[in-house]
Design a protein around this motif. Sequence first.
Motif, PDB file in Angstrom:
ATOM      1  N   UNK A  77      19.791  11.064   3.009  1.00  0.00           N
ATOM      2  CA  UNK A  77      18.771  10.201   2.435  1.00  0.00           C
ATOM      3  C   UNK A  77      17.384  10.567   2.949  1.00  0.00           C
ATOM      4  N   UNK A  78      17.291  10.845   4.242  1.00  0.00           N
ATOM      5  CA  UNK A  78      16.003  11.184   4.848  1.00  0.00           C
ATOM      6  C   UNK A  78      15.474  12.494   4.278  1.00  0.00           C
ATOM      7  N   UNK A  79      16.324  13.489   4.191  1.00  0.00           N
ATOM      8  CA  UNK A  79      15.883  14.785   3.666  1.00  0.00           C
ATOM      9  C   UNK A  79      15.480  14.677   2.198  1.00  0.00           C
ATOM     10  N   UNK A  80      16.217  13.875   1.436  1.00  0.00           N
ATOM     11  CA  UNK A  80      15.876  13.694   0.026  1.00  0.00           C
ATOM     12  C   UNK A  80      14.532  12.988  -0.130  1.00  0.00           C
ATOM     13  N   UNK A  81      14.293  11.990   0.735  1.00  0.00           N
ATOM     14  CA  UNK A  81      13.033  11.248   0.663  1.00  0.00           C
ATOM     15  C   UNK A  81      11.863  12.137   1.051  1.00  0.00           C
ATOM     16  N   UNK A 112       0.804  -1.218   0.000  1.00  0.00           N
ATOM     17  CA  UNK A 112       0.000   0.000   0.000  1.00  0.00           C
ATOM     18  C   UNK A 112       0.846   1.280   0.000  1.00  0.00           C
ATOM     19  N   UNK A 113       2.138   1.165   0.303  1.00  0.00           N
ATOM     20  CA  UNK A 113       2.990   2.360   0.440  1.00  0.00           C
ATOM     21  C   UNK A 113       3.535   2.766  -0.928  1.00  0.00           C
ATOM     22  N   UNK A 114       2.708   3.370  -1.723  1.00  0.00           N
ATOM     23  CA  UNK A 114       3.052   3.662  -3.108  1.00  0.00           C
ATOM     24  C   UNK A 114       4.028   4.829  -3.254  1.00  0.00           C
ATOM     25  N   UNK A 115       4.217   5.614  -2.186  1.00  0.00           N
ATOM     26  CA  UNK A 115       5.130   6.757  -2.251  1.00  0.00           C
ATOM     27  C   UNK A 115       6.468   6.458  -1.579  1.00  0.00           C
ATOM     28  N   UNK A 116       6.696   5.216  -1.202  1.00  0.00           N
ATOM     29  CA  UNK A 116       7.880   4.854  -0.422  1.00  0.00           C
ATOM     30  C   UNK A 116       9.167   5.094  -1.201  1.00  0.00           C
TER      31      UNK A 116
END
Length: 209
Positions: A200-204, A128-132
């Motif tokens: 990585x977190x900021x980019x995501x 269900x996590x289509x934006x992951x």
Amino acid sequence: MWRNRRSAPRAAVGNPTPRKHPEYESIIDSTRRKTARASSISQPSPRSRIVIIGQAPGKRAQDSQIPWNDPSGTKLRQWLGVTEEQFYDPDMLALMPMDFYYPGKGAHGDLPPRPDFATTWHPRILKQLTELRLTILIGSYAQKHYLEVAAKQTLTETVRAYHDYLPERISLVHPSPLNFRWQSRNPWFQVEVIPALRLLVQAAISGSN
């Protein structure tokens, strides 16, 4: 139901009414019926950009119904470079442990997550996590389950080889204060892994990766 900062007793002032996600409510209802447990400790949304997969929640998290509601959570948020509000926003971060329920006490601390729980329930949620954009694996249970043969022989080797799993995944040691000796023996973790993690977190979150 899915527990998150907005539905927890300590919800921040001014937060909107919690959004309900029927597809997740259905999955969690199933975990409750099939595992005979009252409530789960997890936080996803169809719009989650990052998923954090750790071990089973501790008793404090189970009692408060707030995941990572302890010094380990404080340290983890520092490592990620996010605020509490960001951390508990399911549209940013999905919190999905290897078991959604406190497993109880064993002879040498908390019992491990039930081995079949993640295998049974995680795929239904991840679908269900289509934006992951990023998966963060915390501790050996999550790393062995998701990396399988790609995991190194030890947790330390897996964490140090973080480049091997980028850009989709990154592995961390558990942020427990009890791991201070591990961190002192492995200074490369703060020097190399944490800066890479924050990027990585900021980019995501920003959608730039």
